[in-house]
Design an enzyme around this catalytic site. Structure first.
Site, PDB file in Angstrom:
ATOM      1  N   TYR A 162       0.822  -1.207   0.000  1.00 28.73           N
ATOM      2  CA  TYR A 162       0.000   0.000   0.000  1.00 28.73           C
ATOM      3  C   TYR A 162       0.858   1.260   0.000  1.00 28.73           C
ATOM      4  O   TYR A 162       0.372   2.330  -0.375  1.00 28.73           O
ATOM      5  CB  TYR A 162      -0.921   0.054   1.224  1.00 28.73           C
ATOM      6  N   LEU A 166     -17.548  -4.021   1.991  1.00 27.82           N
ATOM      7  CA  LEU A 166     -18.677  -3.291   1.406  1.00 27.82           C
ATOM      8  C   LEU A 166     -18.685  -3.403  -0.120  1.00 27.82           C
ATOM      9  O   LEU A 166     -19.423  -2.693  -0.792  1.00 27.82           O
ATOM     10  CB  LEU A 166     -18.613  -1.810   1.815  1.00 27.82           C
ATOM     11  N   ILE A 200     -12.980  -4.825   7.806  1.00 24.15           N
ATOM     12  CA  ILE A 200     -12.055  -3.687   7.819  1.00 24.15           C
ATOM     13  C   ILE A 200     -12.382  -2.734   6.669  1.00 24.15           C
ATOM     14  O   ILE A 200     -11.609  -2.607   5.712  1.00 24.15           O
ATOM     15  CB  ILE A 200     -10.583  -4.156   7.736  1.00 24.15           C
ATOM     16  N   SER A 218     -11.624   3.907   4.370  1.00 22.46           N
ATOM     17  CA  SER A 218     -12.193   5.211   4.049  1.00 22.46           C
ATOM     18  C   SER A 218     -11.207   6.309   4.418  1.00 22.46           C
ATOM     19  O   SER A 218     -10.451   6.179   5.368  1.00 22.46           O
ATOM     20  CB  SER A 218     -13.508   5.434   4.790  1.00 22.46           C
ATOM     21  N   ASN A 274     -19.263   4.052  10.021  1.00 24.61           N
ATOM     22  CA  ASN A 274     -18.976   2.620   9.942  1.00 24.61           C
ATOM     23  C   ASN A 274     -18.806   1.986  11.316  1.00 24.61           C
ATOM     24  O   ASN A 274     -18.989   0.777  11.462  1.00 24.61           O
ATOM     25  CB  ASN A 274     -17.714   2.375   9.115  1.00 24.61           C
TER      26      ASN A 274
END
Length: 353
Positions: free
Chosen positions: A130, A271, A313, A316, A325
């Site tokens: 990441y 999601l 997890i 956002s 959330n």
């Protein structure tokens, strides 16, 4: 003669009293349990013998260990929805709702992690690939400095990338340095890679021995055969498997297979992932349940994950969405609503990796 008889009677009584005292000394009044953090007294007293016999207290490696039955070990992976935690098979407690940082920049990751810890989250997920481990570490330190959390209260997960599998020890040290931590709560292999992932996993096992990692696991192993291939070649059973999991892809085959190992399922893309969230949010079943509870579709999906036994997890960089959330512990999906959610399973993944 009478005097000799009295002496003999006295000796018999002393022997009987001594024997009774020895029996009391051998009784198990409590069980001392070895945990990952040290030796802990579970404060059980006068436990019936039939309940004690499955747990033996013995000396091992200079300490005291508790050998529990397989039934008790498997039951340890039950989600505590009130506390918001699950006990991993490694002996460490893990939060069941956290924040993901996929595709966040260093600065975005720092802010998102800081906001999340301020709002009550205690689980943070990142990865070497990441490119934001340093930002995650800064966000954690900000929250610690401002008194929102202590290091011990934060559960940090990162992942080893496939390019690093050939030198896992160096990859672990590099992640620790970027995060600014002296231990990582959970490190997982980012992808299945037959031919190199066993060596990488063994490096993580060594890091557990050295105290650099507390728990280890896997990500993106989608068949029982692939999962077992690695398990059979290593020593420490994975504490967790992180796969794409959401209402349209519920990972039922793998979840059933993991039960024998006490391995927990964690969902990335809980999601649906960027570009697919609206597909799930607008699903009539999900939106209808949300309306009935006065909640958003995102909150219903996340609540479903926890009640279905998936750690979630959601990622956002939006401060309001991060707070939204987390607000899923004040309602519960009913049995029929869980059944309706389960019926949405299409065994359909959104991602191709």
């Amino acid at each position: 003669m009478k005097r000799i008889s009295m002496i003999l009677l006295f000796l018999v009584l002393c022997f009987a009293i001594s024997a009774c005292g020895q029996e009391d000394d051998n009784r198990t009044d409590h069980v001392v349990e070895s945990t990952a953090d040290g030796v802990q007294d579970d404060s059980r007293t006068n436990e019936p013998e039939e309940n004690v016999k499955d747990e033996t207290v013995q000396e091992a490696d200079g300490g005291i260990q508790n050998e529990r039955s397989n039934v008790e070990a498997s039951e340890g992976q039950v989600f505590d929805l009130e506390a918001g935690t699950v006990m991993l098979n490694s002996g460490y407690e893990m939060p069941i709702l956290g924040i993901g940082t996929f595709r966040l920049s260093q600065s975005e990751a720092e802010d998102s992690v800081y906001w999340a810890l301020r709002d009550g989250y205690r689980l943070i997920d990142t990865a070497r690939i990441y490119g934001n481990e340093s930002g995650v570490g800064k966000g954690i330190q900000r929250a610690i400095d401002e008194g929102f959390v202590t290091r011990e209260e934060v559960f940090v997960t990162t992942k080893m990338w496939t390019d690093d599998y050939g030198n896992g020890a160096a990859a672990i040290d590099a992640s620790l340095e970027r995060l600014g931590l002296n231990y990582i709560d959970l490190m997982i292999l980012h992808h299945s890679a037959p031919g190199s992932d066993v060596e990488a996993y063994q490096a993580m096992e060594k890091a557990v021995e050295d105290g650099k990692l507390r728990s280890i696991g896997l990500s993106n192993y989608y068949t029982p055969e692939d999962f077992d291939r690695l398990v059979n070649a290593t020593s420490i059973t994975p504490a967790l498997l992180q796969n794409e999991t959401h209402p349209y892809y519920q990972s039922m085959e793998m979840k059933e297979h993991l039960q024998q190992y006490g391995t927990v399922m964690e969902s990335w893309f809980p999601l649906g992932g960027r570009g697919n969230t609206q597909t799930l949010f607008n699903d009539e079943t999900i939106s209808g349940i949300a309306a009935d509870h006065g909640k958003t579709s995102a909150q219903v999906i996340l609540r479903w994950h926890l009640q279905a036994g998936n750690i979630a997890i959601p990622g956002s960089s939006n401060e309001a969405h991060i707070q939204e959330n987390y607000e899923i512990f004040d309602f519960e999906l009913k049995d029929d609503e869980m059944e309706r959610m389960s019926a949405l399973n299409r065994n359909e993944r959104f991602a191709s990796y």
